[in-house]
Design an enzyme around this catalytic site. Structure first.
Site, mmCIF file in Angstrom:
data_model
loop_
_atom_site.group_PDB
_atom_site.id
_atom_site.type_symbol
_atom_site.label_atom_id
_atom_site.label_comp_id
_atom_site.label_asym_id
_atom_site.label_seq_id
_atom_site.Cartn_x
_atom_site.Cartn_y
_atom_site.Cartn_z
ATOM 1 N N HIS A 70 0.838 -1.148 0.073
ATOM 2 C CA HIS A 70 0.105 -0.005 -0.068
ATOM 3 C C HIS A 70 0.784 1.109 -0.107
ATOM 4 C CE1 HIS A 70 -3.251 2.547 1.905
ATOM 5 N NE2 HIS A 70 -3.743 2.138 0.787
ATOM 6 N N LYS A 102 3.114 4.385 -1.192
ATOM 7 C CA LYS A 102 3.386 5.333 -2.212
ATOM 8 C C LYS A 102 4.565 6.169 -2.111
ATOM 9 C CE LYS A 102 -1.243 4.843 -1.383
ATOM 10 N NZ LYS A 102 -1.955 4.424 -0.344
ATOM 11 N N ASP A 157 16.881 10.441 -7.456
ATOM 12 C CA ASP A 157 18.543 10.758 -7.176
ATOM 13 C C ASP A 157 18.811 10.432 -5.791
ATOM 14 O OD1 ASP A 157 18.858 11.120 -9.889
ATOM 15 O OD2 ASP A 157 19.028 13.188 -9.423
ATOM 16 N N HIS A 175 -9.357 11.476 1.741
ATOM 17 C CA HIS A 175 -8.475 10.224 1.774
ATOM 18 C C HIS A 175 -7.376 10.405 2.528
ATOM 19 C CE1 HIS A 175 -6.017 6.760 -0.256
ATOM 20 N NE2 HIS A 175 -7.078 6.354 0.005
ATOM 21 N N LYS A 200 -4.178 10.734 5.351
ATOM 22 C CA LYS A 200 -3.864 9.691 6.633
ATOM 23 C C LYS A 200 -2.833 10.590 7.503
ATOM 24 C CE LYS A 200 -4.100 6.612 2.985
ATOM 25 N NZ LYS A 200 -5.590 6.477 3.096
ATOM 26 N N ASP A 222 -0.331 17.892 20.106
ATOM 27 C CA ASP A 222 0.648 18.789 20.956
ATOM 28 C C ASP A 222 1.349 19.835 20.241
ATOM 29 O OD1 ASP A 222 -0.928 17.339 22.901
ATOM 30 O OD2 ASP A 222 0.790 16.240 23.663
#
Length: 469
Positions: free
Chosen positions: A209, A211, A216, A387, A389, A394
């Site tokens: 999952h 991405k 370089d 979508h 995450k 704090d």
């Protein structure tokens, strides 16, 4: 005769699986469910267990490749007492699980939504001099994919090496025609655990999952955004997809490159070498601006990202804000969130009002009543599909990555998050979170408990079926 032979083989296989469950079952509730399935569903129960139920932490798939990298001498932990030692346990935990120490001298840039993200990504790709590493769960054909194809051809002509990993299930719609074009122009491309009988068939439920883009070995991107035109044009029935990504320049980018190289070894059996990093970066090292890459998957001994989220929540003193489309937590995270809220911490969840999967949405909503009762504030984002995450706490620590708050991300998927001990980034994410809350619909406990019994029934169905999604 053949019937007796078949029954004998079935009994032997069933008993061996029962023994395996009793010896290596990770959770009593799941173990009991699989035992009942095997006895109640002859043949079918065994098939489902082999497909979905095996304890991957016991039967590791990529331990050999991980050992190749982990045999290197471990660097010492520096800056462990950052912010008066408040995150010493979190830093140590992430280091022991993912083997990456926190690094300084990184340049960080938060990217919101597809247009900004892909403009920044293409600019970085255009600047590549040596190699481009790209890894996506969903790689869909369309304008973005075609633009990448043209860019790859241009960079390869300039002598840049381009390597691409796509997930065999998440990118199942990727056509042979497009893949052929990639190969013809010189892209080194592999599928992660493609759907086919044999060794990988038993790993069908374990997906990559992640991405990741690394240019370089120095400029990298990670977050929730996939290669899909729905981030630019929207999707019928859902509208525009909203998401968050992160651009990193510096040592943390090299760590993301190592995550890619680990996966590359699995798909290709080729061991890549890291690019030697420059001695200095544009951004001067600051001891209290740290980034720690945490990569986790079903082959690890412990659920690294679940433990990371758990520790961030338990460490929170003032607030913990979470944006995630798939909040289907286990008992540990449920108790952590409830305990934080009941002890006076401002706990807020921001979830998309629209859902890309109705059954998953039912499961997410099934937890709302117990959260609201504990004082956790829940906001439903109405504009398109959210979508992202994100976790921020704090004004100091935050997380951007690919892991959801569900069993699939913690137990079955290969994921990666960037944990940032960085006040400026935390405050930026906090401000963005609160702005999104202003345009969202806040749930009220006394109203929510009066929802129709039909919705409660759907939520129960979704919760029971959640392990399959």
């Amino acid at each position: 005769m053949w019937t007796s032979i078949f029954i004998g083989i079935y009994v032997i296989v069933a008993l061996s699986i029962v023994l395996s469950i009793l010896l290596y079952g990770a959770k009593p509730s799941k173990s009991l469910a699989w035992l009942l399935a095997i006895f109640a569903l002859p043949v079918g129960g065994i098939f489902l267990y082999l497909l979905l139920g095996r304890n991957r932490r016991k039967y590791k798939l990529i331990q050999q490749e991980k050992d190749l990298f982990n045999n290197q001498p471990k660097p010492s932990l520096e800056h462990i007492d950052v912010f008066d030692g408040k995150y010493k346990k979190l830093i140590t935990l992430n280091y022991e699980n993912a083997q990456f120490p926190p690094t300084t001298g990184n340049e960080l840039h938060i990217l919101k939504d597809g247009k900004t993200t892909f403009e920044t990504i293409f600019k970085a790709l255009e600047s590549a001099k040596q190699r481009i590493h790209i890894q996506y769960y969903i790689f869909e054909e369309g304008d973005l994919a075609n633009r990448l194809l043209d860019l790859f051809e241009k960079k390869i002509a300039q002598g840049v090496v381009v390597r691409l990993i796509y997930d065999g299930i998440g990118s199942f719609s990727l056509s042979k025609k497009y893949l052929k074009k990639l190969i013809e122009i010189g892209v080194e491309v592999y599928s992660f655990l493609p759907f086919k009988f044999g060794r990988y068939f038993y790993s069908l439920n374990f997906r990559n999952h992640r991405k990741i883009i690394v240019v370089d070995g120095e400029v990298a991107f990670t977050g929730g955004i996939n290669v899909s035109d729905k981030y630019l044009k929207g999707q019928v029935g859902l509208g525009k997809w909203h998401d968050m990504h992160l651009r990193l320049v510096g040592p943390a980018a090299a760590q993301l490159d190592q995550v890619f190289m680990t996966d590359w070894y699995l798909v290709s059996t080729k061991l890549l070498e890291a690019i030697e990093q420059p001695k200095s970066y544009a951004k001067q090292p600051v001891s209290n601006e740290l980034v720690q890459i945490v990569a986790g998957g079903p082959d690890d001994d412990f659920p690294a990202l679940e433990q990371t989220y758990f520790t961030i929540i338990n460490t929170a003193k003032n607030y913990i804000y979470i944006t995630n489309p798939y909040i289907i937590p286990g008992q540990a995270l449920i108790r952590a969130l409830q305990t934080a809220a009941l002890s006076g911490v401002d706990v807020r969840l921001l979830v998309s009002e629209k859902a890309d999967n109705k059954v998953v949405s039912w499961s997410v909503h099934s937890y709302f009543e117990m959260f609201l009762k504990a004082g956790i504030k829940i906001y439903l984002f109405p504009d398109g599909f959210l979508h992202s995450k994100i976790m921020v706490s704090d004004d100091t620590v935050s997380s951007i990555g690919t892991a959801n708050l569900d069993d699939r991300s913690f137990e079955q998927n290969y994921e990666v998050n960037a944990i940032m001990y960085h006040k400026q980034i935390a405050k930026q994410l906090k401000e963005d979170f609160l702005n999104d809350c202003k345009i969202s619909n806040e749930l009220v406990y006394n109203d929510f408990v009066k929802r129709p019994w039909s919705k409660k029934l759907k939520e129960g169905v979704g919760r029971v079926l959640s392990p399959l999604f």
